[in-house]
Design an enzyme around this catalytic site. Sequence first.
Site, PDB file in Angstrom:
ATOM      1  CB  CYS A 101      -0.893   0.004   1.238  1.00 22.54           C
ATOM      2  SG  CYS A 101      -1.822   1.551   1.432  1.00 22.54           S
ATOM      3  CD  GLU A 131       1.204  -1.386   8.281  1.00 24.99           C
ATOM      4  OE1 GLU A 131       1.515  -0.211   8.562  1.00 24.99           O
ATOM      5  OE2 GLU A 131       0.018  -1.784   8.212  1.00 24.99           O
ATOM      6  CB  SER A 228      -8.258  -8.102   9.266  1.00 25.98           C
ATOM      7  OG  SER A 228      -8.470  -6.722   9.052  1.00 25.98           O
TER       8      SER A 228
END
Length: 316
Positions: A101, A131, A228
């Site tokens: 992203c 991440e 998530s």
Amino acid sequence: MTKPPLTLYLAAPRGFCAGVDRAIKIVEMALHKWGAPVFVRHEIVHNKVVVDTLREKGAVFVETLDQVPNDRPVIFSAHGVPKAVPAEARRRDMVFVDATCPLVSKVHIEAERHHANGLQMVMIGHAGHPETLGTMGQLPPGEVLLVETVDDVAGLEPRDADKLAFITQTTLSVDDTAHIVAALKARFPAIVGPHKEDICYATTNRQEAVKAMAPDCDAMLVVGAPNSSNSQRLVEVGTRAGCPYAQLVQRASDIDWRALDGIRSVGVTAGASAPEVLVNEVIDAFRARYDVTAQLVETAVETVEFKVPRVLREPA
């Protein structure tokens, strides 16, 4: 038999963000350009339905480059990867596409800039999350110190308390992060923060929508995957904002109807990697059991779009 009345509050914005939409397009365009199989390092986004749909089209999901043949393209997930991963792909002369992203890439660039200026980094994030691993992997070992909670700040042992900067994972709770940042600034007054907030617009907007509808809801359902981060944060935010019961569901079949017995109002939202088809599935499940009045709770309008990498826009 008469169905009981129910007010269904639908959060807006919800579901796919621009980064997730771009990442899925990257896999689909790669399959169109190079044919199957196309390999993807880690789940492209954290949603089982999305991953299964892409797998049916010819995507193969792996956890390491060792699982990828040199003659097939590989895509790096939206969460980002440590610098060592593209370096290894180049060494093996592999075709690769980075679906990180752009807002995560912004944090990577920030970390490198601070490092170049002689600052050690403090990262606010969740240990083990892709991440976090990707962002920490932009710099040499020891150059990024991880904190997950306010209590972690007290245990930090930087090289030089006057030469620190902080960055954050993009999918954190806005309120929790603010408390950690306050603790960092209290202990390290010279610490340098990001030029612009690291928590992404989509995470912030979805949390604000949940805060707006939570006080009116007897219960709240967040459509999203257990792995998530941004979906899990929406459950926490809903509870803290005054909703008595909040539940994470991957799809309608996961709804715990016994826990919802006697409710008169439900809020529905979705994490940034959950497709709208799953939200509609949940809405249909409520319509089958209740006389539903739907009400939109809109706190922001999103118009962000990210381009796919040039290699996918060029002919094969």
